[in-house]
Motif scaffolding. Structure first.
Motif, PDB file in Angstrom:
ATOM      1  N   ILE A 551       7.871 -32.866 -20.733  1.00  0.00           N
ATOM      2  CA  ILE A 551       6.689 -33.686 -20.414  1.00  0.00           C
ATOM      3  C   ILE A 551       7.055 -34.798 -19.434  1.00  0.00           C
ATOM      4  N   LEU A 552       8.192 -35.474 -19.687  1.00  0.00           N
ATOM      5  CA  LEU A 552       8.613 -36.545 -18.787  1.00  0.00           C
ATOM      6  C   LEU A 552       8.971 -36.008 -17.410  1.00  0.00           C
ATOM      7  N   GLU A 553       9.553 -34.813 -17.375  1.00  0.00           N
ATOM      8  CA  GLU A 553       9.920 -34.207 -16.090  1.00  0.00           C
ATOM      9  C   GLU A 553       8.698 -34.008 -15.204  1.00  0.00           C
ATOM     10  N   TYR A 554       7.572 -33.702 -15.835  1.00  0.00           N
ATOM     11  CA  TYR A 554       6.342 -33.491 -15.069  1.00  0.00           C
ATOM     12  C   TYR A 554       5.463 -34.759 -15.041  1.00  0.00           C
ATOM     13  N   LYS A 555       6.119 -35.912 -15.223  1.00  0.00           N
ATOM     14  CA  LYS A 555       5.489 -37.222 -15.071  1.00  0.00           C
ATOM     15  C   LYS A 555       4.357 -37.474 -16.066  1.00  0.00           C
ATOM     16  N   GLN A 575      -0.941 -43.010 -11.882  1.00  0.00           N
ATOM     17  CA  GLN A 575      -1.874 -41.979 -11.447  1.00  0.00           C
ATOM     18  C   GLN A 575      -1.132 -40.893 -10.696  1.00  0.00           C
ATOM     19  N   LEU A 576      -1.534 -39.650 -10.954  1.00  0.00           N
ATOM     20  CA  LEU A 576      -0.910 -38.493 -10.319  1.00  0.00           C
ATOM     21  C   LEU A 576      -1.904 -37.829  -9.385  1.00  0.00           C
ATOM     22  N   GLU A 577      -1.361 -37.152  -8.389  1.00  0.00           N
ATOM     23  CA  GLU A 577      -2.229 -36.488  -7.421  1.00  0.00           C
ATOM     24  C   GLU A 577      -3.073 -35.419  -8.104  1.00  0.00           C
ATOM     25  N   ASN A 578      -2.466 -34.637  -9.039  1.00  0.00           N
ATOM     26  CA  ASN A 578      -3.196 -33.620  -9.805  1.00  0.00           C
ATOM     27  C   ASN A 578      -2.606 -33.596 -11.200  1.00  0.00           C
ATOM     28  N   ASN A 579      -3.122 -34.499 -12.064  1.00  0.00           N
ATOM     29  CA  ASN A 579      -2.538 -34.606 -13.403  1.00  0.00           C
ATOM     30  C   ASN A 579      -2.746 -33.329 -14.217  1.00  0.00           C
ATOM     31  N   ALA A 580      -3.837 -32.589 -13.960  1.00  0.00           N
ATOM     32  CA  ALA A 580      -4.101 -31.340 -14.699  1.00  0.00           C
ATOM     33  C   ALA A 580      -3.036 -30.299 -14.398  1.00  0.00           C
ATOM     34  N   LEU A 581      -2.638 -30.179 -13.130  1.00  0.00           N
ATOM     35  CA  LEU A 581      -1.629 -29.193 -12.747  1.00  0.00           C
ATOM     36  C   LEU A 581      -0.278 -29.547 -13.347  1.00  0.00           C
ATOM     37  N   ASN A 582       0.058 -30.845 -13.349  1.00  0.00           N
ATOM     38  CA  ASN A 582       1.325 -31.254 -13.973  1.00  0.00           C
ATOM     39  C   ASN A 582       1.339 -30.889 -15.445  1.00  0.00           C
ATOM     40  N   ALA A 583       0.205 -31.100 -16.125  1.00  0.00           N
ATOM     41  CA  ALA A 583       0.133 -30.765 -17.548  1.00  0.00           C
ATOM     42  C   ALA A 583       0.292 -29.262 -17.763  1.00  0.00           C
ATOM     43  N   CYS A 584      -0.340 -28.455 -16.912  1.00  0.00           N
ATOM     44  CA  CYS A 584      -0.255 -27.000 -17.050  1.00  0.00           C
ATOM     45  C   CYS A 584       1.155 -26.491 -16.788  1.00  0.00           C
ATOM     46  N   PHE A 585       1.794 -27.016 -15.750  1.00  0.00           N
ATOM     47  CA  PHE A 585       3.164 -26.588 -15.454  1.00  0.00           C
ATOM     48  C   PHE A 585       4.115 -27.003 -16.573  1.00  0.00           C
ATOM     49  N   ALA A 586       3.864 -28.194 -17.150  1.00  0.00           N
ATOM     50  CA  ALA A 586       4.686 -28.644 -18.280  1.00  0.00           C
ATOM     51  C   ALA A 586       4.510 -27.698 -19.461  1.00  0.00           C
TER      52      ALA A 586
END
Length: 775
Positions: A551-555, A575-586
Motif C-alpha cells: 500500500i505504501l509503495e503505491y502511495k 493528492q495523487l494524479e489517479n488515486n483509483a489506479l494506484n489502489a487497483c495496482f496495489a
C-alpha cells in the motif's frame, strides 16, 4: 488559507508592546532613537537631491557679504553709509523687501570721534572770532574737520526711511548675567515688532499656575538688543535673526518662529517672517495670529486666512530644504551698490543680506541635512520660500504614527502567520512590506510630511525575527508531528513531501475525491484458532508487513488495522494524479504477494491464506477526527462517508461471488483503460436504494493470460444472456466458463441464480438488480 493562530497572538503582543513603548518614549521626550531617526530624515533629503530636478527660479535673492566685497569695500565692519547705499540701490532695482541678517547694536562712529569733531569746530570758530586764525585758514580747517565722517548712521537711517521696506536683525542676550549696560536703546522701537495676537496665552498662564511649568516652551532669551535708535526708528521691522539650536546631532533642520524675551515676557517673530510680511504689504500687528494652542502661525489677508505656518508645540518650524548650499542666487554686495547687476535679477525679489562662506573671518556657517557649510542667511531664505510656496515640513505626531505602525506591523504578522507559504516567500513579502513603508515615507516626505522611519523599521524587523524563530520551532514541531502521525501509515517519500509542504495536510474535515481500500483475510477465525498466541502475533505481523509495504509503495495511506483487516486511503493526505489506479495496482500486487505468502505458510501446516479486497472511489470526508476535550486529546486521520461504507461492503461481497478483488463502477470508470475487469453484478447493497455496478479486478491491461481471457469472454456472453432473461443460453455460457476454470466463483453463482429463476421466474419488470440482504 490557513493561519497560525499562535503566531498572530505572539505578533500582536510584540506589536502592542512596541507601540506602547513608542508612546511612552515620545511623551517623555526621550532621544535614544531620535539621533538615528534624524539621519533617516537627512537620507530622504539626499535622495530628493539626487532624483528630483531643481530647475527653478526662487523669489529670494541673497546679497552676499563675500570675499569680493571685502576686497573692494574694505575690512568688515563697513561704514553704515555703505549699507545705506545698498538699501537705496535695492529699492531702485525694485525689490519687494530687504532683510539684514546683521545687527547694528552700536553706533557706527564712536562717541569720542563725534565729540572730537564738535570740539575741533568750536576751537576753529573761537580762534577765528578772536582774530588768531585768518578767515581763509579757518575755512580750510573746517573743510578738513568735516571730512571726519560722523554721519554714517544718519545716512543709513535716511535710506531706511526712504525705502520703508527693510527689516533689521537683533542681537540676543541669552544669559541674565551678561552686561547689557553698554547698549542704549528705546524699547518702543523694537517692541512694535512683537506678536500682538496670541491664541492660547491664557491657557499657558493657567498651566503655569496649575503645574508651575509651561506647556509650550518656545525659544527663550534674556534680552533682545535691537539696532541703535536712529536705525530702529526707520526700519520696517526689527526681529531676532537667531535660527535656534541644532538637533541632537548638531544639524539644523529648522528655524525658530517664536522667541520669548524673558525680561519683557513678550513673544517675537523671526526675521524672515517680517521680511515676508513686508513683501506682501502686511503687518505683524494686523495680519498675524500666533496660535500657541494649535502649534501654528496664521497669516490673514483681506480678513481671510492666507497662509499657515505649521510648527511643533514649542514654535519650531521644520524647513523644507530645496537643495545643497547656495540653492538661492547669491549676488555680491559690491556689485549691487556699484550697479553691476541686471535689473531682472532683483526686480520683485525679496533680498536678504548676510555673510557667505567665502567671507573670511565672518563665520556664519551651519550644518544642514544637505550641506555641512550652509550660510546661516540661507535658512531665512528657505523659510521665506517655504512660505511663498506653501510648502512646509511637518512631522507626523504620535496619533498619526501609531495607525501606520499598527497597519504595517499587522501586514507582517499576517504574512508570517500563513501556513501555505515557505520561508523564502515570507522573506520576500515581509521585505516588500518594509520597502513599501520606506517608499511611502519618501512620497510623504516629498509632500512635506515626515513620518518616523527608524523606530518602525526596528519594530518590523523585531517582529519578523521573533516570529520567524517561533515559526522555525513550530515548523519543527509540525514536522515531528507529521512524521509521528504518518510515518507508519504512508510511504517515507510522501512523509517527506508532507514535511516540506505541511500546508497539504489540512487539519479537520474536508470533502475530497478519494479511493477507499479494504482488505480482510478469508476465514481468519478458523486459521487463528490453529495458532498459539505467539504464532498468531508473528503471523499477523508478517502478513500486515506485506500488505502495508504494498500500500505504501503505491502511495496509499494506512488508515487503520482492525485485527487482520486493513483500511487504506489513496489520495490523502497527498493528492495523487489517479488515486483509483494506484489502489487497483496495489490490490493486484497484494494478491501476487499472497501467492508467495501462502507457499511460505503452507510448509508450516497452516491452511492457505487468501484475502478479499474492496475498492471504491468517490467524494469522502477526510481529516483528523477524534477527541479534543481537556487532556484527553486523541486524533485519527481517517475517512468517513457513504462511499467509504460501500468499499467495505464490496470487500465483504467478495465472499458471495467467490472473488478476491471487487471494485465499484466509480473506480472502474477511472481505471478501465489500464486494467482488465469484468462486470460482476448490478447490486443494491443493504441500506441503499440505488443499485451500483460492481466489477472484479482481474489484472493490469495486457497481462491477462489466454485462459483468463477465454474465461472472461464466455462469462460476459453468459451475463448478456442473463440480463436478457435467456436463462438456457446464459447457463450454457457459464458452464463453458467453468470448464475453463472450475473454481470461477461468479460463473457458479450465476448458474445457481439461473436455476432459481427457472423455477421461480422474476417479475416482468425485473431489471437485473440483485439486492444484498446482509452487509
Amino acid at each position: 488559507m490557513m493561519l497560525r493562530k499562535n503566531i498572530i497572538k505572539s505578533g500582536y503582543i510584540i506589536l502592542t508592546f512596541m507601540i506602547f513603548i513608542y508612546i511612552i518614549y515620545t511623551n517623555l521626550g526621550m532621544t535614544f532613537f531620535e539621533i538615528f531617526e534624524v539621519k533617516t530624515y537627512d537620507m530622504r533629503y539626499k535622495a530628493m537631491d539626487i532624483f528630483e530636478k531643481k530647475n527653478r527660479e526662487y523669489d529670494v535673492v541673497i546679497a552676499g557679504v563675500d570675499e569680493k566685497s571685502l576686497i573692494e569695500i574694505g575690512k568688515w565692519p563697513w561704514e553704515r553709509s555703505i549699507h545705506g547705499k545698498l538699501v537705496t540701490a535695492l529699492t531702485e532695482y525694485g525689490v519687494k523687501s530687504i532683510g539684514f541678517d546683521v545687527s547694528f547694536t552700536e553706533e557706527g562712529v564712536s562717541k569720542d570721534k563725534i565729540d572730537y569733531k564738535k570740539n575741533m569746530k568750536t576751537i576753529v570758530a573761537t580762534k577765528y572770532k578772536q582774530g588768531i586764525i585768518p578767515e581763509q585758514d579757518a575755512i580750510e580747517l573746517l573743510k578738513e574737520i568735516n571730512k571726519l565722517d560722523t554721519d554714517q548712521d544718519y545716512e543709513f537711517a535716511l535710506a531706511l526711511k526712504k525705502a520703508k521696506n527693510t527689516v533689521i536683525g537683533t542681537y540676543n542676550i541669552m544669559d541674565i548675567a551678561e552686561d547689557i549696560s553698554r547698549f542704549e536703546y528705546n524699547k518702543i522701537y523694537y517692541q512694535k515688532s512683537r506678536f500682538y495676537k496670541i491664541n492660547g496665552i491664557l491657557d499657558e498662564i493657567k498651566e503655569v499656575g496649575r503645574t508651575g511649568e509651561r506647556r509650550v516652551k518656545p525659544f527663550e532669551i534674556y534680552k533682545i538688543i535691537p539696532p541703535i535708535d536712529i536705525i530702529a526708528k526707520f526700519a520696517y521691522g526689527i526681529a531676532p535673526y537667531d535660527v535656534g539650536r541644532p538637533d541632537i546631532d548638531g544639524v539644523l533642520r529648522g528655524i525658530v518662529t517664536v522667541t520669548k524675551e524673558n525680561l519683557s515676557n513678550l513673544y517675537f517673530p523671526p526675521l524672515y517672517l517680517l521680511v515676508y510680511l513686508k513683501s506682501e504689504n502686511l503687518s505683524i500687528k494686523d495680519n498675524v495670529v500666533l496660535d500657541l494652542k494649535n502649534s501654528k502661525i496664521d497669516i490673514f489677508k483681506d480678513e481671510k486666512l492666507y497662509k499657515t505656518i505649521p510648527t511643533n508645540i514649542n514654535g519650531y518650524q521644520r524647513l523644507f530644504f530645496y537643495g545643497k548650499g547656495h540653492t538661492f542666487k547669491y549676488i555680491s554686495y559690491t556689485d549691487i551698490i556699484n550697479k553691476r547687476v541686471d535689473k531682472k535679477e532683483l526686480e520683485n525679489k525679496i533680498v536678504l543680506v548676510g555673510y557667505t562662506d567665502s567671507a573670511k573671518g565672518l563665520y556664519d556657517l551651519r550644518v544642514t541635512p544637505l550641506d555641512p557649510n550652509t550660510p546661516g542667511v540661507e535658512l531665512h531664505a528657505t523659510a521665506i520660500q517655504n512660505l511663498i510656496d506653501n510648502k512646509f515640513m511637518k512631522r507626523i505626531e504620535v496619533k498619526g504614527e501609531v495607525p501606520l505602525l499598527f497597519l504595517f506591523g499587522s501586514l507582517i504578522i499576517f504574512i508570517l502567520s500563513i501556513k501555505d507559504i515557505n520561508l523564502a516567500l515570507s522573506n520576500i513579502l515581509t521585505n516588500s512590506v518594509i520597502v513599501t513603508y520606506l517608499i511611502l515615507s519618501y512620497i510623504l516626505f516629498r509632500k512635506g510630511l515626515w513620518i518616523e522611519v527608524f523606530y518602525p523599521i526596528v519594530v518590523f524587523i523585531l517582529i519578523y525575527l521573533i516570529l520567524t524563530i517561533e515559526n522555525y520551532f513550530l515548523e519543527g514541531k509540525e514536522k515531528k508531528y507529521i512524521r509521528n502521525v504518518f510515518g507508519h501509515y504512508i510511504s517515507p517519500i510522501l512523509v517527506e513531501e508532507l514535511v516540506k509542504k505541511p500546508e497539504m495536510l489540512k487539519l479537520g474535515g474536508e470533502k475530497r475525491e478519494l479511493t477507499a481500500f479494504f482488505s480482510d483475510i478469508q476465514g481468519f477465525t478458523s486459521i487463528s484458532e490453529k495458532m498459539s498466541p505467539e504464532e498468531l502475533v508473528e503471523f499477523l505481523n508478517d502478513y500486515l508487513s506485506v500488505s502495508t509495504n504494498i500500500i505504501l509503495e503505491y502511495k496509499g495511506t494506512i488508515d487503520k488495522y482492525i485485527g487482520d483487516a486493513v483500511m487504506a486511503i489513496f489520495g490523502a493526505p497527498i493528492q495523487l494524479e489517479n488515486n483509483a489506479l494506484n489502489a487497483c495496482f496495489a490490490a493486484l500486487e497484494y494478491q501476487e504477494k499472497l501467492v508467495e505468502f501462502r507457499e511460505k505458510y503452507k510448509e508450516s501446516g497452516y491452511p492457505p491464506i487468501y484475502a478479499r479486497i474492496g475498492i471504491n472511489s468517490g467524494e469522502m470526508v477526510v481529516g483528523n477526527m477524534g477527541c479534543n476535550i481537556g487532556e484527553n486529546k486523541k486524533f485519527n486521520y481517517t475517512i468517513i462517508g457513504d462511499e467509504v461504507n460501500l468499499a467495505s461492503r464490496l470487500e465483504g461481497a467478495n465472499k458471495m461471488y467467490g472473488t478476491y478483488i471487487m471494485i465499484s463502477e466509480n473506480t472502474y470508470k477511472k481505471v478501465k483503460e489500464d486494467v482488465e475487469a469484468r462486470l460482476l453484478d448490478l447490486a443494491r447493497v443493504k441500506g441503499k436504494k440505488v443499485a451500483v455496478k460492481t466489477y472484479e479486478l482481474m489484472a493490469k491491461k495486457g497481462e491477462l493470460s489466454q485462459e483468463k481471457l477465454k474465461l472472461k469472454e464466455l462469462y460476459e456472453k453468459g451475463l448478456d444472456f442473463y440480463f436478457n432473461k435467456e436463462w438456457k443460453k446464459s447457463k450454457e455460457m457459464f458452464l463453458k466458463a467453468i470448464e475453463v476454470d472450475e473454481n470461477d466463483g461468479p460463473s457458479k453463482l450465476y448458474i445457481k441464480r439461473i436455476e432459481e429463476y427457472i423455477k421461480n421466474p422474476p417479475p416482468e419488470d425485473w431489471d437485473g438488480v440483485y439486492t444484498f440482504t446482509t452487509k
